[in-house]
Write an enzyme that holds these catalytic residues in place. Structure first.
Site, PDB file in Angstrom:
ATOM      1  N   GLU A 165      16.519   7.339 -46.997  1.00 17.68           N
ATOM      2  CA  GLU A 165      16.416   5.957 -47.322  1.00 17.68           C
ATOM      3  C   GLU A 165      16.235   4.761 -45.856  1.00 17.68           C
ATOM      4  O   GLU A 165      14.990   3.608 -46.033  1.00 17.68           O
ATOM      5  CB  GLU A 165      17.024   5.129 -47.938  1.00 17.68           C
ATOM      6  CG  GLU A 165      17.255   5.999 -48.998  1.00 17.68           C
ATOM      7  CD  GLU A 165      18.136   7.358 -49.803  1.00 17.68           C
ATOM      8  OE1 GLU A 165      18.200   8.507 -50.309  1.00 17.68           O
ATOM      9  OE2 GLU A 165      19.054   7.407 -48.879  1.00 17.68           O
TER      10      GLU A 165
ATOM     11  N   HIS B 140      17.434  21.578 -46.395  1.00 14.79           N
ATOM     12  CA  HIS B 140      17.331  20.086 -46.706  1.00 14.79           C
ATOM     13  C   HIS B 140      17.104  20.029 -45.465  1.00 14.79           C
ATOM     14  O   HIS B 140      16.789  18.755 -45.311  1.00 14.79           O
ATOM     15  CB  HIS B 140      18.407  20.238 -47.467  1.00 14.79           C
ATOM     16  CG  HIS B 140      19.333  18.718 -47.342  1.00 14.79           C
ATOM     17  ND1 HIS B 140      18.422  17.807 -48.744  1.00 14.79           N
ATOM     18  CD2 HIS B 140      19.729  17.606 -46.975  1.00 14.79           C
ATOM     19  CE1 HIS B 140      18.791  16.351 -48.735  1.00 14.79           C
ATOM     20  NE2 HIS B 140      19.692  16.523 -47.749  1.00 14.79           N
TER      21      HIS B 140
END
Length: 156
Positions: free
Chosen positions: A60, A89
């Protein structure tokens, strides 16, 4: 800037600069220390106009940094940590975060201090977090780099 070969950067005086410190919340022992290091560097530079913005994770950081850059901040310090796990990931988040932050800086012209740790394990992250027993303080260093870049760009 990391370990061997790192330049010596003096913390520049940057009174009057408006700075956003955008910090991820994952791994709070590390990210809180990174934010504290950034604030120490801002204090040392004479920067009093700064805002700390916390986002959930490193992924983010680019969007929050973009909004800070578009809202008049002279520099943005992006701080987070991604620790390798057993899935891909790690690679996806590291790549997306790095490319996203670079894009923010290049498209807005606002210097971005890159303080995102990409580590294989917790001890590596702790060693770079700026804690009392850490070897490095990447929050502090990312802030120095962003402020030095801000002053260099202003001199053009």
């Amino acid at each position: 800037m990391s370990g061997s070969g790192a330049p010596t950067i003096e913390t520049p005086r940057a009174e009057g600069a408006r700075v956003a410190v955008v910090g991820a919340q994952w791994h709070p022992k590390v990210t809180d220390a990174l934010v504290a290091g950034a604030i120490r560097a801002l204090d040392e530079a004479g920067v009093t106009d700064y805002t700390v913005i916390r986002v959930p994770g490193s992924f983010e950081l680019p969007v929050a940094s973009l909004h800070a850059a578009k809202n008049g901040y002279d520099a943005v310090i992006a701080l987070g940590v991604v620790i390798r796990g057993d899935t891909p990931h790690f690679e996806y988040v590291c790549q997306a975060t790095t490319e996203g932050l670079m894009q923010v800086g290049v498209t807005t012209g606002v210097p971005i201090g890159f303080g995102v740790l990409t580590c294989d394990n917790d001890p590596q992250a702790l060693d770079r977090a700026g804690l009392p027993d850490s070897r490095e303080d990447k929050g502090y260093e990312a802030t120095q780099a962003a402020l030095a870049t801000l002053l260099a760009v202003r001199s053009l």
